[in-house]
Design a protein around this motif. Structure first.
Motif, short mmCIF file in Angstrom:
data_model
loop_
_atom_site.label_atom_id
_atom_site.label_comp_id
_atom_site.label_asym_id
_atom_site.label_seq_id
_atom_site.Cartn_x
_atom_site.Cartn_y
_atom_site.Cartn_z
N GLY A 550 0.81 -1.21 0.00
CA GLY A 550 0.00 0.00 0.00
C GLY A 550 0.84 1.26 0.00
O GLY A 550 1.92 1.32 0.58
N GLY A 551 0.35 2.30 -0.66
CA GLY A 551 1.01 3.59 -0.67
C GLY A 551 0.12 4.65 -0.08
O GLY A 551 -0.60 4.40 0.89
N ARG A 552 0.12 5.82 -0.65
CA ARG A 552 -0.75 6.90 -0.18
C ARG A 552 -2.19 6.60 -0.57
O ARG A 552 -2.46 5.96 -1.58
N LEU A 553 -3.12 7.09 0.24
CA LEU A 553 -4.54 6.84 -0.01
C LEU A 553 -5.28 8.16 -0.19
O LEU A 553 -4.91 9.19 0.39
N PHE A 554 -6.34 8.11 -0.99
CA PHE A 554 -7.32 9.18 -1.19
C PHE A 554 -6.83 10.30 -2.10
O PHE A 554 -7.52 11.31 -2.25
#
Length: 893
Positions: A550-554
């Motif tokens: 996972g990386g940055r979200l939204f």
């Protein structure tokens, strides 16, 4: 000695073991080496080899001298089977007679995720009550509530890298230089390479503020007004991202209306200079890449959730979220606060970030666990839970890896509740004020002995691996919980063979049905073999398939709300619940210091971690000190409506007038002042249930000082008949600072007073020197020619006590005849020079050593001091103090 846990077999006999630090939420990687040392892991993404002073001293916390090593029932040693049978029987009987809500668990961010998962499954899934809460309620509950309101789930969108990519970093209620020093050093390293502004928002001028381009010393509890004013300013300057908002958010109109309503009063409410406000607002509006980092100064408030949402509103309204160098960033206080939130360790959460107000989630968890008795409503939050213990609603309580008798607000009331509770179980590694009130004490495996996972503040899951055997009969918490669950009749649901099996179930639940649609999803790890789990490298969630990271979200929307939109939440300013008045005109703020952790059960046993700050001094502004008649080091009595305490005062120009700061760490074991928590009010945020630990109304008055003393003792005695004392461990004994507000006894009464302090063994040799003219008394006790203890008392205003470090070096040593006069004089032996108060705890470098080096070598920067003495070159948390020393030396030259 027995070790029944299978994990014991996996402890490496040789070679290095990679694990994680058990302290703050940065989640630093560590390497335990065959020679017994602990170093930073250069391959871990959180710290890249750096450690703070506490992490650097981890090897020194591994002594087993005072560990709990076998179960205790009513204070007497018992067999594990007997203790487990009793716990299961008492909980089962209580539930049968009074219902499932008559029992509760209070757990901790010190638990591993596997421990947390089993505790939550047992309480919510099979006992059928929501009454499990965690000491993270005192730390991050307002962030959880704010995230849920804005994002639809408890998610930190960004990564640590964003602090290094940002052009403006806003630190709100976060003394990161001391509380998250490794992350703070990453920020400063980035600032040294390119233009990057730092704004520190904090009522106190902390070490962090020394590194900031702008410090906003706002009035406590007014953060909402500050960020509402920012949102209104962004709207007025047409600095909102209307396209992004239209595509990805909702609620902007109402949030902007609430912000604008009080914008004209922002300077008045916050107490800030309008010019400083304007500068901050202009920087935020004109800087595309902004990260706002917030911590306990935001969360520990009766308006904490609104503070969180006021911050998030500014990022949602400008589209500065989920993109490189952008976003609101909640930094957790404990190593696994995030992991506890993932499994439902908070009373108002289900497992895997699912919620009680979602009928489909209740059905999903019920079917996954095969738990027909699943709790269907939230349980009691921490402060409410102990109120329920006191009034008899909760009749059986299990406390794991936390010390609420010291750490919760109104600590005296918590102790009263524990004494009143019919059945209390405590699982811990060391005896403390909470274990002293337990009916059953269960010895727990600690750091370096446990096998599992933790999640840090940037959503990175890391392994905590064992590299030594637990002492005596200590066991992993998840295994103890499972054993009790099996005895309560749920054998099949709690029959894991190892921690890897617990983790696989936790991972599978995160993606059970609707997999890939919830932000927290680690189902890609659900098929790990035991070997793959053992070798698991740090990985950031979501991990929806094998190899996912996972990386940055939204950044492109996709929020966890029903319509996929992020919510701007109206946050009209309301004053904090606690108010000062004529009777209690001052504000008390509590918090952490640089080298200590929570209630010092671990760090308080390491001498060098108490060398910088050895007692709980109250920081007082010069104006308040003058009004109260205080000078530095005087005693001051602080009183709230709940309790009072007496501590020493430190005059601190960084304190706002009308405000005091008191460290949270000290307990009855280390100081007569006791825990700061007994003063703190229990005002709660109505949404998150987090208590207001940063704002308690108090009054203060000077306490006269009649005499001062220094006691050094080879044994851990507790001074008798002294108004104030504090204790620090030494490598060869203990040192006590003593202060009396009443005159010393005279004549025949003096001998028993001195004996009560020294507590000499029969047949000991006494050396004594009295100087009535100078108002001093000095006594040394020798046993078989070795220094057992010594006492120095001073009554005159000009009388000086000797250097603690010089005399301490002689403790336990044989004292030759020619050395006896210098012993009583307190002067160092020939050729020995004291280094002074420790400034750099990582390398034990003292103030005098630093001052001498500055003068002798003409040092002008902290970097030059580091090159010469190593001070400041590890965690960097002493660098602000090195700058102060350089300024002081320059001024005195």
């Amino acid at each position: 000695m027995t070790h029944t846990a299978p994990e014991a077999a996996s402890v490496a006999a040789t070679g290095t073991v990679r694990s994680t630090c058990p302290y703050c939420g940065v989640g630093c990687g560590v390497v335990a080496k065959p020679d017994g040392t602990v170093a930073g892991d250069i391959n871990h993404p959180a710290n890249l080899g750096r450690l703070c002073s506490k992490g650097s001293a981890l090897a020194e916390t591994l002594k087993n001298d005072d560990r709990l090593t076998q179960p205790l029932i009513d204070g007497r040693a018992a067999e594990w089977g007997q203790a487990l049978d009793l716990v299961a029987q008492r909980f089962r009987a209580t539930i049968a007679e009074h219902g499932p809500d008559s029992v509760a668990f209070y757990v901790s961010g010190q638990c591993l995720t596997e421990d947390y998962y089993v505790a939550n499954k047992l309480m919510k899934g099979f006992i059928g009550s929501g009454n499990i809460d965690t000491n993270s309620r005192l730390c991050m509950a307002s962030s959880v509530a704010g995230h849920n309101r804005a994002f639809g789930a408890d998610v930190v969108p960004g990564t640590y890298e964003d602090l290094e990519l940002a052009d403006l970093v806003v630190l709100v209620g976060s003394n990161s230089a001391w509380c998250h020093p490794v992350l703070h050093q990453r920020l400063l390293a980035a600032k040294a390479k390119r233009p990057l502004r730092i704004v520190a928002i904090d009522p106190r001028r902390t070490a962090t503020c020394e590194d900031a381009d702008l410090h906003l010393a706002l009035r406590p509890g007014t953060d909402v007004a500050l960020f509402n004013g920012l949102l209104a300013h962004l709207a007025d300057q047409d600095a909102l991202d209307h396209g992004w908002m239209a595509a990805h958010t909702e609620g902007a109109e109402a949030a902007l209306a609430a912000a604008s309503a009080g914008a004209a009063q922002t300077a008045e409410i916050t107490g800030l200079d309008p010019a400083d406000l304007a500068r901050f607002y202009a920087w935020f509006a004109g800087t595309p890449r902004v990260v706002t980092v917030y911590s306990q100064g935001v969360n520990q408030s009766s308006v904490g959730t609104d503070k969180v949402n006021a911050i998030i509103n500014c990022h949602l309204a400008t589209g500065r979220i989920g993109k490189p160098g952008c976003g609101p960033f909640s930094i957790t206080g404990q190593p696994n606060a995030m992991g506890g939130r993932e499994v439902g360790g908070l009373a108002n959460q289900l497992a895997a970030h699912m919620r009680f107000d979602q009928p489909e989630a209740l059905d999903r968890v019920r079917r996954f666990w095969r738990a027909p008795n699943l709790a269907t409503k939230p349980g009691l939050k921490a402060v409410e839970m102990f109120d329920a213990v006191l009034d008899g609603r909760i009749k059986a309580l299990w406390i794991i890896a936390t010390n609420p008798a010291d750490s919760l607000p109104r600590a005296a009331r918590v102790r009263e509740a524990l004494r009143a509770c019919p059945f209390v179980v405590v699982s811990d590694c060391w005896p403390n004020d909470t274990t002293a009130l337990a009916d059953v004490v269960l010895p727990a495996a600690g750091w370096g002995e446990r096998d599992g996972t933790v999640t840090n503040s940037e959503r990175v899951i890391s392994r905590q691996r064992p590299f030594r055997l637990p002492p005596g009969e200590a066991r992993a918490d998840w295994r103890v919980l499972a054993s009790v669950a099996q005895r309560m009749g749920w054998k099949d649901a709690f029959s894991w063979s190892n921690s890897a099996a617990v983790f696989r179930e936790h991972a599978a639940l995160s993606g059970f049905e609707k997999g890939g649609t919830r932000p927290f999803d680690i189902s890609g790890l659900a098929m790990l073999t035991d070997g793959q789990y053992d070798a698991l490298a740090p990985v950031r969630w979501p991990v929806r398939w094998a190899g996912d990271a996972g990386g940055r979200l939204f950044g492109q929307g996709g929020f966890a709300t029903p319509n996929g939109r992020g919510r701007l939440v109206p946050t009209p300013f309301r004053p904090p619940a606690t108010r000062t008045d004529e009777a209690y005109p001052l504000v008390l703020n509590t918090g952490r210091i640089r080298d200590q952790w929570h209630t010092m059960t671990r760090t308080g046993r390491v001498p060098r971690l108490l060398a910088h700050t050895g007692e709980p001094r109250a920081a007082v502004s010069p104006t308040d000190a003058a009004r109260l008649g205080l000078t530095d080091g005087d005693l001051v009595r602080i009183e709230s409506v709940h309790a009072s305490t007496v501590v020493r005062a430190t005059i601190d120009a960084g304190q706002r007038v009308g405000e005091l700061f008191l460290p949270m760490h000290w307990t009855d074991e280390f100081c007569s002042a006791g825990p700061a928590g007994r003063l703190v009010s229990a005002a709660l945020d109505p949404i998150s249930g987090q208590p207001e630990l940063k704002l308690t109304a108090v009054r203060a008055q000077a306490v006269p000082t009649a005499w001062r003393g220094l006691l050094l003792h080879a044994q851990g005695v507790r001074p008798q008949g002294v108004g104030y004392w504090s204790r620090v461990p030494l490598g060869n004994g203990h040192a006590f600072e003593l202060v009396g507000s009443e005159p010393l006894p005279e004549g025949a009464a003096m001998s028993p007073f001195v004996e009560g302090l020294l507590q000499p063994p029969a047949g000991a040799e006494w050396l004594q020197l009295t100087d009535a003219g100078r108002g001093t008394l000095r006594v040394a006790i020798l046993v078989d020619g070795r220094l057992e203890s010594c006492l120095f008392l001073a009554t005159g205003p000009a009388a000086q006590l000797p250097s603690r470090e010089v005399v301490a070096a002689l403790l336990g040593e044989r004292v030759q005849d020619e050395a006896r006069p210098s012993l009583l004089s307190g002067r160092p032996p020939a050729g020995v020079k004291a280094g002074g108060r420790t400034v750099c705890a990582c390398f034990s470098v003292g103030l005098v050593t630093i001052q001498d080096a500055i003068v002798a070598r003409r040092l002008t920067t902290p970097e030059e001091i580091g090159a010469c003495l190593k001070a400041g070159t590890n965690c960097g948390s002493c660098v602000p103090e090195l700058k102060e020393i350089l300024r002081d030396v320059a001024l005195s030259a």
